[in-house]
Design a protein around this motif. Structure first.
Motif, PDB file in Angstrom:
ATOM      1  N   ASP A 164     -46.623 -13.379  33.521  1.00 28.63           N
ATOM      2  CA  ASP A 164     -45.702 -13.934  32.535  1.00 28.63           C
ATOM      3  C   ASP A 164     -46.515 -14.383  31.327  1.00 28.63           C
ATOM      4  OD1 ASP A 164     -43.443 -14.972  31.342  1.00 28.63           O
ATOM      5  OD2 ASP A 164     -43.570 -16.899  32.381  1.00 28.63           O
ATOM      6  N   PRO A 165     -46.291 -13.772  30.151  1.00 24.37           N
ATOM      7  CA  PRO A 165     -45.156 -12.914  29.787  1.00 24.37           C
ATOM      8  C   PRO A 165     -45.524 -11.441  29.579  1.00 24.37           C
ATOM      9  CG  PRO A 165     -46.037 -13.952  27.827  1.00 24.37           C
ATOM     10  CD  PRO A 165     -46.958 -14.319  28.961  1.00 24.37           C
ATOM     11  N   TRP A 166     -46.740 -11.024  29.988  1.00 24.55           N
ATOM     12  CA  TRP A 166     -47.196  -9.682  29.654  1.00 24.55           C
ATOM     13  C   TRP A 166     -46.491  -8.587  30.445  1.00 24.55           C
ATOM     14  CZ3 TRP A 166     -49.484  -7.510  25.752  1.00 24.55           C
ATOM     15  CH2 TRP A 166     -50.327  -8.260  24.918  1.00 24.55           C
ATOM     16  N   ASP A 167     -45.893  -8.910  31.594  1.00 20.88           N
ATOM     17  CA  ASP A 167     -45.333  -7.845  32.427  1.00 20.88           C
ATOM     18  C   ASP A 167     -44.252  -7.058  31.693  1.00 20.88           C
ATOM     19  OD1 ASP A 167     -43.726 -10.067  32.446  1.00 20.88           O
ATOM     20  OD2 ASP A 167     -43.276  -9.993  34.585  1.00 20.88           O
ATOM     21  N   LYS A 168     -43.341  -7.741  31.010  1.00 22.77           N
ATOM     22  CA  LYS A 168     -42.282  -7.039  30.275  1.00 22.77           C
ATOM     23  C   LYS A 168     -42.853  -6.290  29.075  1.00 22.77           C
ATOM     24  CE  LYS A 168     -38.585 -10.207  31.657  1.00 22.77           C
ATOM     25  NZ  LYS A 168     -37.561 -11.186  31.204  1.00 22.77           N
ATOM     26  N   THR A 169     -43.834  -6.886  28.425  1.00 19.67           N
ATOM     27  CA  THR A 169     -44.444  -6.245  27.259  1.00 19.67           C
ATOM     28  C   THR A 169     -45.118  -4.938  27.646  1.00 19.67           C
ATOM     29  OG1 THR A 169     -44.836  -8.426  26.270  1.00 19.67           O
ATOM     30  CG2 THR A 169     -46.068  -6.569  25.356  1.00 19.67           C
ATOM     31  N   ILE A 170     -45.850  -4.949  28.753  1.00 23.17           N
ATOM     32  CA  ILE A 170     -46.528  -3.729  29.222  1.00 23.17           C
ATOM     33  C   ILE A 170     -45.502  -2.635  29.519  1.00 23.17           C
ATOM     34  CG2 ILE A 170     -47.715  -2.781  31.251  1.00 23.17           C
ATOM     35  CD1 ILE A 170     -49.642  -3.900  29.291  1.00 23.17           C
ATOM     36  N   GLN A 171     -44.398  -3.013  30.137  1.00 20.28           N
ATOM     37  CA  GLN A 171     -43.342  -2.036  30.418  1.00 20.28           C
ATOM     38  C   GLN A 171     -42.812  -1.431  29.124  1.00 20.28           C
ATOM     39  OE1 GLN A 171     -42.304  -0.891  33.333  1.00 20.28           O
ATOM     40  NE2 GLN A 171     -43.580  -2.225  34.617  1.00 20.28           N
ATOM     41  N   ASN A 172     -42.679  -2.244  28.093  1.00 19.21           N
ATOM     42  CA  ASN A 172     -42.190  -1.746  26.806  1.00 19.21           C
ATOM     43  C   ASN A 172     -43.210  -0.852  26.121  1.00 19.21           C
ATOM     44  OD1 ASN A 172     -39.737  -3.097  26.994  1.00 19.21           O
ATOM     45  ND2 ASN A 172     -40.500  -4.933  25.950  1.00 19.21           N
ATOM     46  N   ILE A 173     -44.470  -1.252  26.160  1.00 22.86           N
ATOM     47  CA  ILE A 173     -45.514  -0.469  25.498  1.00 22.86           C
ATOM     48  C   ILE A 173     -45.648   0.910  26.134  1.00 22.86           C
ATOM     49  CG2 ILE A 173     -48.018  -0.299  25.132  1.00 22.86           C
ATOM     50  CD1 ILE A 173     -48.054  -3.352  24.799  1.00 22.86           C
ATOM     51  N   PHE A 174     -45.619   0.943  27.476  1.00 26.18           N
ATOM     52  CA  PHE A 174     -45.840   2.197  28.191  1.00 26.18           C
ATOM     53  C   PHE A 174     -44.558   2.732  28.819  1.00 26.18           C
ATOM     54  CE2 PHE A 174     -49.995   0.058  28.190  1.00 26.18           C
ATOM     55  CZ  PHE A 174     -50.763   1.051  27.585  1.00 26.18           C
ATOM     56  N   GLN A 175     -43.467   2.603  28.090  1.00 25.72           N
ATOM     57  CA  GLN A 175     -42.179   3.050  28.632  1.00 25.72           C
ATOM     58  C   GLN A 175     -42.104   4.563  28.812  1.00 25.72           C
ATOM     59  OE1 GLN A 175     -38.841   2.704  25.624  1.00 25.72           O
ATOM     60  NE2 GLN A 175     -40.397   1.482  24.556  1.00 25.72           N
ATOM     61  N   GLN A 176     -43.005   5.310  28.153  1.00 23.29           N
ATOM     62  CA  GLN A 176     -43.037   6.762  28.320  1.00 23.29           C
ATOM     63  C   GLN A 176     -43.835   7.178  29.552  1.00 23.29           C
ATOM     64  OE1 GLN A 176     -41.146   8.592  26.283  1.00 23.29           O
ATOM     65  NE2 GLN A 176     -40.615   6.694  25.203  1.00 23.29           N
TER      66      GLN A 176
END
Length: 271
Positions: free
Chosen positions: A100-112
């Protein structure tokens, strides 16, 4: 714009990494252990993506809302970093982060990417256990020394040297800042425990016993020797392992260490 810092510029992110619990990050940024640093702004960085050479993985720290990382890190990885990893036969990108809070950010950055997550445990020494002593007097435990490394007398010297050089720029750097113990059997290293990362008075442990010599308590013997010296020298041992590595967890607990904190690993494969 995302930029790779020169080693002489690592100080620019000390204000970010000094807060990190993971000592591997601070060990690289302090210049003790090899690695690389990529930042969102070259002059006043707010977020950093750090290559931990010894772990063959990354840590991401700082502002999880960094616009440069949110919009440009995935492309930068694909163009500049991933080709280097593949040349080293590294087929996975592993990124350590605070959940928290990087988990959601990582998902957004590497959504591809098909990104997955897991947890890592970190054990540290609590209190001052009095029961740490050698139980098997027949085990030939020795400290890793300059004389040993220079003599190359061990038949599997290359194994010992390669283990050290995975985490250190040179054996001299290791001897200056770290220490370790090994079990010798028939002129071979069969088990060893040593400082893999060092920051101030904290030493992260790497430990390995050769497969054919397991289940002989050699790992416990070298771990006890290492932790005993930590106690004598006022050093704080730091033990990082996966939750499913029950053998490593039992060994950490056996030498008086207990769970301190968890952190998250996100990872994806390279095609």
């Amino acid at each position: 714009m995302i930029t790779e810092l020169n080693k002489s510029e690592f100080y620019k992110i000390r204000h970010i990494t000094d807060k990190c619990k993971n000592i591997e990050v601070r060990a690289v940024v302090s210049g003790n252990n090899p690695g690389g640093v990529y930042v969102d702004h070259s002059t006043e960085p707010t977020a950093a993506f750090i290559w931990i050479e010894g772990q063959k993985g990354f840590q991401i720290v700082g502002d999880p809302q960094s616009i440069s990382f949110l919009t440009g890190l995935e492309e930068y990885m694909r163009k500049h970093i991933e080709p280097k990893l593949q040349k080293q036969n590294i087929n996975w990108v592993e990124i350590g982060l605070d959940p928290d809070p990087w988990d959601k950010t990582i998902q957004n950055i590497f959504q591809q990417r098909n990104i997955s997550s897991d947890t890592q445990h970190v054990f540290t020494l609590r209190g001052n256990p009095q029961s740490i002593e050698f139980q098997d007097q027949e085990v030939n435990i020795q400290r890793i020394s300059c004389e040993l490394l220079k003599s190359r007398r061990l038949e599997n010297h290359s194994f010992l040297e390669s283990k050290i050089l995975r985490f250190w720029d040179s054996t001299d750097s290791f001897l200056e800042q770290g220490f370790g113990y090994f079990v010798e059997d028939n002129n071979n290293v069969v088990s060893l425990c040593f400082s893999a990362f060092v920051v101030d008075k904290t030493h992260a442990i790497d430990i390995e016993t050769l497969e054919q010599h397991k289940r002989r308590n050699y790992g416990a013997a070298v771990a006890r020797a290492f932790v005993q010296e930590c106690l004598q020298q006022g050093i704080h041992p730091y033990w990082d392992c996966t939750p499913d590595n029950t053998g490593s967890i039992r060994l950490a607990e056996k030498v008086g260490m207990s769970l301190d904190f968890d952190y998250q690993i996100s990872y994806y494969g390279l095609s």
